[in-house]
Design a protein around this motif. Structure first.
Motif, mmCIF file in Angstrom:
data_model
loop_
_atom_site.group_PDB
_atom_site.id
_atom_site.type_symbol
_atom_site.label_atom_id
_atom_site.label_comp_id
_atom_site.label_asym_id
_atom_site.label_seq_id
_atom_site.Cartn_x
_atom_site.Cartn_y
_atom_site.Cartn_z
ATOM 1 N N LEU A 241 0.456 -1.400 -0.292
ATOM 2 C CA LEU A 241 0.165 0.429 -0.301
ATOM 3 C C LEU A 241 1.109 1.139 0.401
ATOM 4 N N GLY A 242 2.127 1.300 1.045
ATOM 5 C CA GLY A 242 2.885 2.204 0.741
ATOM 6 C C GLY A 242 3.512 2.684 -0.589
ATOM 7 N N ALA A 243 3.841 1.068 -1.647
ATOM 8 C CA ALA A 243 4.625 1.909 -2.239
ATOM 9 C C ALA A 243 3.549 2.542 -3.833
ATOM 10 N N LEU A 244 2.501 1.754 -3.585
ATOM 11 C CA LEU A 244 1.152 2.154 -4.592
ATOM 12 C C LEU A 244 1.266 3.451 -4.109
ATOM 13 N N GLY A 245 1.262 3.869 -3.262
ATOM 14 C CA GLY A 245 0.980 5.682 -2.370
ATOM 15 C C GLY A 245 1.865 6.585 -2.802
ATOM 16 N N ALA A 246 3.166 6.011 -3.062
ATOM 17 C CA ALA A 246 4.395 6.997 -3.097
ATOM 18 C C ALA A 246 4.055 7.975 -3.563
ATOM 19 N N GLU A 247 2.907 7.762 -4.494
ATOM 20 C CA GLU A 247 3.232 8.730 -5.516
ATOM 21 C C GLU A 247 2.287 10.115 -5.477
ATOM 22 N N ALA A 248 1.369 9.690 -4.512
ATOM 23 C CA ALA A 248 0.124 10.385 -4.022
ATOM 24 C C ALA A 248 0.586 11.110 -2.939
ATOM 25 N N ILE A 249 1.919 10.754 -2.148
ATOM 26 C CA ILE A 249 1.993 11.311 -0.935
ATOM 27 C C ILE A 249 3.068 12.355 -1.068
ATOM 28 N N GLY A 250 3.774 12.402 -1.978
ATOM 29 C CA GLY A 250 4.834 12.944 -2.459
ATOM 30 C C GLY A 250 6.290 12.764 -2.050
ATOM 31 N N ASP A 251 6.454 14.788 -1.227
ATOM 32 C CA ASP A 251 7.727 14.263 -0.925
ATOM 33 C C ASP A 251 7.680 13.023 0.298
ATOM 34 N N THR A 252 8.415 12.738 0.754
ATOM 35 C CA THR A 252 9.095 11.310 1.708
ATOM 36 C C THR A 252 9.401 12.336 2.823
ATOM 37 N N ASP A 253 10.655 13.213 2.535
ATOM 38 C CA ASP A 253 11.412 13.386 3.693
ATOM 39 C C ASP A 253 10.161 15.083 4.228
ATOM 40 N N ALA A 254 9.046 15.387 3.006
ATOM 41 C CA ALA A 254 8.062 16.176 4.011
ATOM 42 C C ALA A 254 7.667 16.255 5.125
ATOM 43 N N TRP A 255 7.324 14.965 4.750
ATOM 44 C CA TRP A 255 6.320 13.793 5.639
ATOM 45 C C TRP A 255 6.716 13.459 6.990
ATOM 46 N N GLY A 256 8.627 13.147 6.605
ATOM 47 C CA GLY A 256 9.066 12.671 8.277
ATOM 48 C C GLY A 256 8.787 11.088 8.032
ATOM 49 N N LEU A 257 8.457 10.613 7.101
ATOM 50 C CA LEU A 257 8.386 9.180 7.110
ATOM 51 C C LEU A 257 9.120 8.237 6.983
ATOM 52 N N ASP A 258 10.970 8.287 6.387
ATOM 53 C CA ASP A 258 11.304 7.458 6.779
ATOM 54 C C ASP A 258 12.482 7.456 7.895
ATOM 55 N N ALA A 259 11.577 8.265 9.113
ATOM 56 C CA ALA A 259 12.370 8.421 10.516
ATOM 57 C C ALA A 259 11.440 7.389 11.303
ATOM 58 N N ALA A 260 10.432 6.565 10.820
ATOM 59 C CA ALA A 260 9.061 6.018 11.443
ATOM 60 C C ALA A 260 10.006 3.849 11.631
ATOM 61 N N GLY A 261 10.838 4.218 10.813
ATOM 62 C CA GLY A 261 11.454 2.354 10.905
ATOM 63 C C GLY A 261 12.295 2.713 11.586
ATOM 64 N N PRO A 262 13.253 3.516 12.283
ATOM 65 C CA PRO A 262 14.386 3.693 12.956
ATOM 66 C C PRO A 262 13.124 4.211 14.480
ATOM 67 N N ALA A 263 12.535 4.963 14.236
ATOM 68 C CA ALA A 263 11.823 5.383 15.694
ATOM 69 C C ALA A 263 10.779 3.911 16.238
ATOM 70 N N VAL A 264 10.473 3.225 15.831
ATOM 71 C CA VAL A 264 9.921 1.704 16.512
ATOM 72 C C VAL A 264 10.892 1.249 16.465
#
Length: 267
Positions: free
Chosen positions: A159-182
């Motif tokens: 779902l995340g890969a499919l929705g990546a284009e709709a979300i746009g810039d992942t850095d702006a959302w900070g989603l790249d930090a979710a995994g390390p945070a967990v």
């Protein structure tokens, strides 16, 4: 003796250390669902780093260890060499082999099942399984956590890969930090003594301190030196303390000898 009692799997065991199956399932589902949903962040981050949908889903299906997956795509997104990024992910994944050594004793699975169970030997399944008092509870906790997490992680990755284009810039959302945070949230409660906390602190300092000066993916490899460095320093300090104790003992013995000699002279 304690180990055998704690891992009793006799039918109908209701000893003081027993835990209801429903409670084990509840705990396992809680961990599986909470961590499994973060696969969405991985899917978005992976797609944003340039990996295709097939590559992203293959990583979750075949690698299935979140920290290593995030390390790989993070290094690639930062422009790191693919081989260096893969090496960093590999060394992060090596920890699962040590979990497997302990879990193989606790689960005591049939030989034919072990290769399939090995796919689920990760931080979360190990944490849930190792917290259980009986072999039956260990098996339930491991299975429910592994199954829930594997299904949800792969589904949310898609779902995340499919929705990546709709979300746009992942850095702006900070989603790249979710995994390390967990990962850090799961790791923190396991740091119970001074040595473990020191290893974690040194690893963080090495990783963050070298991030601006080394290529992407390399700081993770260097951070792995934290454990031997801390253990070496601890060994030196313990050796120094023993030498000081021996020196004080020698001085004390020497004083006793001199006192005895002076007493004999006086007589």
């Amino acid at each position: 003796m304690t180990e055998q009692t704690a891992l009793s799997d006799a039918p109908g065991t209701k000893g003081a250390g027993a835990k209801p199956d429903a409670a084990v399932v509840r705990d396992a589902l809680g961990v599986g669902v909470a961590v499994g949903l973060s696969g969405f962040a991985f899917g978005v981050t992976s797609a944003g780093s340039g990996l295709t949908l097939a590559q992203t889903c293959a990583l979750s299906l075949l690698v299935f260890t979140g920290a290593s997956q995030f390390a790989l795509v993070g290094a690639l997104a930062a422009g790191g060499n693919p081989l260096t990024a893969a090496a960093g992910a590999f060394f992060l994944g090596v920890r699962n082999a040590f979990y497997g050594l302990r879990l193989s004793q606790l689960l005591a699975l049939p030989r034919a099942v072990r290769p399939f169970a090995a796919q689920w030997v990760i931080d979360e399944t190990a944490a849930v399984a190792l917290a259980q008092p009986t072999r039956r509870a260990v098996r339930i906790g491991f299975t429910v956590t592994g199954l829930t997490l594997y299904v949800l992680w792969n589904l949310t990755t898609l779902l995340g890969a499919l929705g990546a284009e709709a979300i746009g810039d992942t850095d702006a959302w900070g989603l790249d930090a979710a995994g390390p945070a967990v990962f850090l949230a799961l790791l923190a409660p396991m740091l119970k003594d001074t040595t473990e906390r020191a290893v974690a602190a040194v690893a963080v300092l090495l990783g963050l301190g070298l991030l601006p000066v080394l290529p992407a993916g390399v700081p993770v490899l260097v951070a792995a030196l934290a454990a031997p460095l801390v253990l070496w320093a601890r060994g030196r300090r313990a050796g120094g303390a023993e030498d000081d104790g021996a020196a004080r003992g020698a001085v004390k013995d020497d004083g006793a000898v001199r006192g005895a000699a002076e007493g004999e002279d006086g007589r």
